[in-house]
Design an enzyme around this catalytic site. Structure first.
Site, mmCIF file in Angstrom:
data_model
loop_
_atom_site.group_PDB
_atom_site.id
_atom_site.type_symbol
_atom_site.label_atom_id
_atom_site.label_comp_id
_atom_site.label_asym_id
_atom_site.label_seq_id
_atom_site.Cartn_x
_atom_site.Cartn_y
_atom_site.Cartn_z
ATOM 1 N N ARG A 128 0.153 -1.862 0.202
ATOM 2 C CA ARG A 128 -0.354 0.093 -0.012
ATOM 3 C C ARG A 128 0.842 1.151 0.061
ATOM 4 O O ARG A 128 0.051 2.303 -0.141
ATOM 5 C CB ARG A 128 -1.334 -0.129 1.012
ATOM 6 C CG ARG A 128 -1.802 -0.883 1.510
ATOM 7 C CD ARG A 128 -2.740 -0.930 2.705
ATOM 8 N NE ARG A 128 -3.533 -0.184 2.520
ATOM 9 C CZ ARG A 128 -5.000 -0.487 2.328
ATOM 10 N NH1 ARG A 128 -4.703 -1.113 1.064
ATOM 11 N NH2 ARG A 128 -5.420 1.022 1.711
ATOM 12 N N TRP B 114 2.956 6.127 1.869
ATOM 13 C CA TRP B 114 2.514 6.180 0.175
ATOM 14 C C TRP B 114 2.865 7.763 0.938
ATOM 15 O O TRP B 114 1.607 8.616 0.952
ATOM 16 C CB TRP B 114 1.599 5.508 -0.320
ATOM 17 C CG TRP B 114 2.087 6.235 -2.058
ATOM 18 C CD1 TRP B 114 2.584 5.269 -2.907
ATOM 19 C CD2 TRP B 114 0.919 7.380 -2.860
ATOM 20 N NE1 TRP B 114 2.616 5.792 -4.095
ATOM 21 C CE2 TRP B 114 1.222 6.732 -4.241
ATOM 22 C CE3 TRP B 114 0.268 7.940 -2.623
ATOM 23 C CZ2 TRP B 114 0.959 7.349 -4.685
ATOM 24 C CZ3 TRP B 114 -0.819 9.056 -3.364
ATOM 25 C CH2 TRP B 114 0.066 8.248 -4.687
ATOM 26 N N GLY C 162 -5.175 8.471 4.409
ATOM 27 C CA GLY C 162 -5.613 8.955 4.247
ATOM 28 C C GLY C 162 -5.464 10.680 3.544
ATOM 29 O O GLY C 162 -4.263 10.898 3.697
ATOM 30 N N GLU D 186 -3.421 -2.914 -21.961
ATOM 31 C CA GLU D 186 -3.007 -3.533 -20.386
ATOM 32 C C GLU D 186 -1.229 -4.197 -19.754
ATOM 33 O O GLU D 186 -0.114 -3.471 -19.501
ATOM 34 C CB GLU D 186 -3.785 -4.955 -20.282
ATOM 35 C CG GLU D 186 -3.190 -5.518 -19.472
ATOM 36 C CD GLU D 186 -3.309 -5.075 -17.834
ATOM 37 O OE1 GLU D 186 -4.155 -3.871 -17.747
ATOM 38 O OE2 GLU D 186 -3.319 -5.326 -16.443
ATOM 39 N N LYS E 215 1.069 -2.542 -17.599
ATOM 40 C CA LYS E 215 2.192 -3.942 -16.980
ATOM 41 C C LYS E 215 4.039 -3.932 -16.751
ATOM 42 O O LYS E 215 4.215 -2.919 -16.472
ATOM 43 C CB LYS E 215 1.747 -4.916 -17.718
ATOM 44 C CG LYS E 215 1.204 -5.688 -17.075
ATOM 45 C CD LYS E 215 0.428 -5.652 -15.614
ATOM 46 C CE LYS E 215 0.099 -4.823 -15.172
ATOM 47 N NZ LYS E 215 -1.861 -5.352 -14.774
ATOM 48 N N GLU F 163 4.639 0.189 -15.637
ATOM 49 C CA GLU F 163 4.016 0.375 -14.033
ATOM 50 C C GLU F 163 5.503 -0.419 -13.197
ATOM 51 O O GLU F 163 5.982 -0.615 -12.123
ATOM 52 C CB GLU F 163 3.685 0.231 -13.317
ATOM 53 C CG GLU F 163 3.073 -0.999 -13.774
ATOM 54 C CD GLU F 163 0.922 -1.206 -13.431
ATOM 55 O OE1 GLU F 163 0.673 -0.713 -12.026
ATOM 56 O OE2 GLU F 163 0.806 -2.162 -13.425
ATOM 57 N N HIS G 49 -1.539 7.303 -38.043
ATOM 58 C CA HIS G 49 -2.605 9.147 -37.800
ATOM 59 C C HIS G 49 -1.264 9.705 -37.337
ATOM 60 O O HIS G 49 -2.021 10.373 -35.986
ATOM 61 C CB HIS G 49 -3.537 8.024 -37.505
ATOM 62 C CG HIS G 49 -4.879 8.046 -37.507
ATOM 63 N ND1 HIS G 49 -4.549 8.742 -39.176
ATOM 64 C CD2 HIS G 49 -5.064 6.547 -38.293
ATOM 65 C CE1 HIS G 49 -5.683 8.140 -40.140
ATOM 66 N NE2 HIS G 49 -6.139 6.611 -39.427
ATOM 67 N N LYS H 48 -0.826 -0.263 -4.553
ATOM 68 C CA LYS H 48 -1.818 -1.759 -4.943
ATOM 69 C C LYS H 48 -3.273 -0.929 -4.574
ATOM 70 O O LYS H 48 -4.033 -1.022 -5.215
ATOM 71 C CB LYS H 48 -1.845 -2.861 -3.923
ATOM 72 C CG LYS H 48 -2.850 -3.743 -4.326
ATOM 73 C CD LYS H 48 -1.876 -4.363 -5.463
ATOM 74 C CE LYS H 48 -3.047 -5.663 -6.292
ATOM 75 N NZ LYS H 48 -2.634 -5.663 -7.172
HETATM 76 C C1 AGP Z 1 -2.245 -2.657 -12.314
HETATM 77 O O1 AGP Z 1 -1.310 -2.691 -12.204
HETATM 78 C C2 AGP Z 1 -2.150 -1.223 -11.505
HETATM 79 N N1 AGP Z 1 -1.624 -1.504 -10.481
HETATM 80 C C3 AGP Z 1 -3.163 -0.041 -11.754
HETATM 81 O O2 AGP Z 1 -3.454 0.827 -12.241
HETATM 82 C C4 AGP Z 1 -5.147 -0.391 -10.614
HETATM 83 O O3 AGP Z 1 -5.100 -1.685 -11.405
HETATM 84 C C5 AGP Z 1 -5.638 0.781 -10.463
HETATM 85 O O4 AGP Z 1 -5.362 1.533 -9.345
HETATM 86 C C6 AGP Z 1 -6.914 -0.103 -9.986
HETATM 87 O O5 AGP Z 1 -7.000 -0.361 -8.901
HETATM 88 P P1 AGP Z 1 -8.533 -1.531 -8.584
HETATM 89 O O6 AGP Z 1 -8.960 -2.175 -9.301
HETATM 90 O O7 AGP Z 1 -8.606 -2.407 -6.846
HETATM 91 O O8 AGP Z 1 -9.667 -0.306 -8.073
#
Ligand code: AGP
Length: 672
Positions: free
Chosen positions: A27, A74, A101, A545, A549, A552, A568, A667
């Site tokens: 997290r 974070w 938060g 996707e 991947k 990130e 284009h 995450k």
């Molecule tokens: C996915 O690899 C990412 N880490 C991220 O884009 C993630 O999918 C996004 O934050 C949404 O998360 P969620 O599915 O828990 O809502």
């Protein structure tokens, strides 16, 4: 975004907090810290960077404390430095707080508290909380308060009351845990729009932002709801509303175990989770395919009128039947999602809101829902939808997709939509559905219906198996709606069901036959700076996707494009240094994609094709092939995504990067 933990009981708190933080490190990992109540003081230890830095510090200062709180950060407000690390304390170091938060009104509160003599030591928004609680505590007339408690024992303790008064002054989304050196027998927690779960043990109680931190100790959990405060003591748990009312709450039992959150011999969680995908697809099929569905009870093909969405672009529509008969209604759906048919009645539109990988799943969902069930579908970024929602249309089903069930943008978009629809005279019951891997999450409480994706807990920050499970949810939903609307023939349904049943073995085949090869291939791209991913139709979202991947976890710049869109503009990016990964599956756009790939080749790009074996034309087109099994085009995303996940994983691993905890990411994105 940030993980918090808390413990009160009979064991040494510090090791339990550390273990909990380790489970929550996904997290956020900019800094970490713990605060422990020892004697009549609070001992606070914090360290910049990953958890192991804190661990080293704690090893040198063992503590017998049985009450404590911990945090993994974070960074939002203030740099990732030790002085900004949680826990934060009040001026006299009597109260310590951890928070997940954002406190939106922290500037005003900080100024007001400074004017009252409070001394601040960090740049964070969180630091106002311990000062505010200390101030509220000071304002309590303790004598009168204790007399009142004697008369009415449902009143919270003084510390709980001070926390209650403080949280009522906070604006924003937060989950907090609070300890005080003057109350060594209680741990107070509160939740407003950020996740917090309580764990119930024998004479010991826990709190955490997420259940993986709790399962090594207990499976009896109670997710707090918004606007709730809990007081944890060695004797039990009391829950109150922010208004001070005592609430009756009972824990529930989690049905998963600690082994599910271990690496089980894999080098990284991400690789383990990639390998879990055949099992995830099987679990979805087992949970949701209806064993009582049979071809005999279906709709015969000749009974279907010519539905435009079922025709290939080149096929001619069949002549209209001279005497059209309504199709025989089929009492049984091929899937059992247990969704009420009121969701589907007169359905005119579907709108999907999601972020990141879940948004990509939504794009595949759009394709599938439109092609199989014939329902116009829009997919929106939740973060955009919140501020520019489409005009409201009746008979619309809104689907929120979030694996964690805690993504702030997605939850806020759904909440907004819920309110908009509740105000609509024509719809008494807004049609809302959630697709999530965590039915116990905030999403589960927000929307009336859920499809549980049954993927098991996902630890790697890069979503893999939960994406596969979300795709399964969309296939099954599309089949259910198609059955309700009779937009597919029995033969078409049976063909799709057969295709779905074969997927686990097909994914296994790719993992077994291609992983080594992809690992070798990854060597070639360790120094690469830019990548392009191309796909069309149902595989365009897979190109997106694949690029996400790679970005990130390997920090390589990557873009996903619809293959036909390259000419284009983006084609200007290509040269011999930019590899182009192209998904080319036989079907409606196969030839087109191969032509688009040729255009890239003419610009010297190295072409890597994800395409079935023994397709001569594809073999002639690509420099490098990653073969996948022949699969029905509409189901192919579940197969084509696997090599892209493996490629991203092996490039990142070869670059020596922290695959499971990539920089700057978390995450669960629980802030806006
Ligand atoms: C996915 O690899 C990412 N880490 C991220 O884009 C993630 O999918 C996004 O934050 C949404 O998360 P969620 O599915 O828990 O809502």
């Amino acid at each position: 975004m940030c993980g918090i933990v808390g413990y009160i009981g009979t064991q040494a708190a510090s090791s339990i907090l550390l273990e909990g933080l380790q489970k929550l490190e996904y997290r956020g990992y900019d800094s970490a810290g713990v605060a422990l109540v020892e004697g009549n003081a609070i001992h606070c230890i914090r360290a910049k960077g990953k958890l192991h830095n804190l661990k080293e510090k704690l090893e040198n200062t063992p503590s017998p404390a049985q009450l404590g709180i911990g945090h993994t950060r974070w960074a939002t407000h203030g740099k990732p430095e030790e002085y900004n690390a949680h826990p934060h304390m009040d001026t006299h170091r009597r109260i310590a707080v951890v928070q997940n938060g954002i406190i939106e009104n922290y500037r005003e509160l900080r100024e007001a508290l400074k004017a009252l003599g409070h001394e601040f030591r960090s740049e964070t928004d969180t630091e106002v909380i311990p000062h505010l609680i200390a101030e509220e505590f000071k304002q309590l007339d303790l004598g009168e308060f204790e007399n009142l408690r004697g008369l009415k024992n449902s009143l919270p303790s003084p510390l709980t009351e001070a926390v209650r008064r403080a949280v009522n002054k906070l604006h924003g989304a937060f989950a907090i845990a609070v300890i005080s050196a003057d109350s060594p027998d209680e741990l107070i927690v509160a939740r407003q729009q950020a996740p917090l779960v309580l764990g119930f043990g024998q004479g010991e109680f826990f709190c955490a932002s997420d259940t993986p931190a709790l399962v090594p100790y207990t499976r009896a959990v109670l997710p707090l709801e918004n606007g709730e405060i809990a007081r944890l003591t060695p004797l039990g748990v009391e829950v109150y509303s922010f208004e001070g009312q005592r609430l009756k709450k009972a824990p529930r039992t989690l049905n998963w175990n600690p082994v599910m959150v271990e690496k089980q011999g894999f080098k990284h969680f991400m690789l383990k989770e990639i390998y879990e995908q055949p099992g995830v697809v099987r679990a979805c099929l087992e949970a949701y395919l209806n064993p009582e569905w049979s071809q005999e009870s279906g709709v015969r093909s000749q009974e279907l009128s010519a539905l435009p969405h079922l025709q290939s672009p080149t096929s001619n529509p069949p002549p209209p039947s001279p005497n059209p008969q309504p199709p025989t209604p089929n009492p049984r759906s091929p899937v059992r999602l247990n969704l009420p048919t009121t969701l589907y009645e007169d359905l005119q539109q579907i709108q999907i809101v999601a972020c990141g990988t879940s948004w990509h799943a939504g794009l595949v969902g759009k394709y599938v829902l439109e092609q199989l069930a014939g329902i116009p579908t829009q997919v929106q970024y939740a973060s955009e939808f919140r501020y520019s929602a489409s005009p409201i249309t009746p008979n619309t089903l809104t689907i929120g997709v979030t694996q964690s069930g805690e993504t702030a943008d997605t939850l806020a978009a759904l909440e907004m939509e819920l309110h908009r629809r509740q105000g609509l005279a024509t719809e008494f019951q807004p049609r809302m559905l959630g697709i999530t891997n965590r039915p116990e999450s905030t999403l589960g409480n927000l929307v009336p219906h859920i499809i549980d994706t049954h993927a098991g807990i996902e630890i790697g920050v890069a979503a893999t198996k939960t994406f596969a499970a979300q795709l399964m949810a969309f296939y099954l939903l599309a089949l259910d709606i198609a059955h309700y609307r009779q937009s597919l023939t029995t033969e078409q349904i049976e063909k799709l069901l057969d295709g779905l049943r074969q997927l686990p073995a097909e994914i296994e085949m790719i993992l077994e036959s291609q992983e080594r090869y992809i690992e070798e291939l990854a060597h070639d791209f360790v120094e690469t700076q830019d990548f392009i991913f191309l796909g069309r139709g149902v595989n365009f979202p897979i190109a997106l996707e694949g690029a996400l991947k790679l970005k990130e976890i390997s920090y390589i710049h990557a873009e996903g494009y619809p293959a036909g869109e390259m000419k284009h503009g983006p084609i200007a990016l290509l040269d011999a240094k930019v590899p182009v990964v192209t998904i080319a599956m036989p079907g409606t756009v196969f030839e087109k994609v191969l032509s688009n790939a040729q255009e890239a080749r003419a610009r010297d790009a190295r072409l890597i094709g994800v395409t079935p074996m023994d397709e001569q034309e594809a073999e002639d087109t690509f420099d490098t092939l990653i073969p996948v099994p022949h699969v029905e085009e509409i189901l192919s995303p579940l197969v084509t995504v696997i090599p892209l996940q493996l490629l991203a994983y092996h490039i990142a691993a070869r670059r020596g990067l922290d695959v499971d905890q990539p920089r700057n990411l978390a995450k669960s994105v629980t802030v806006e």
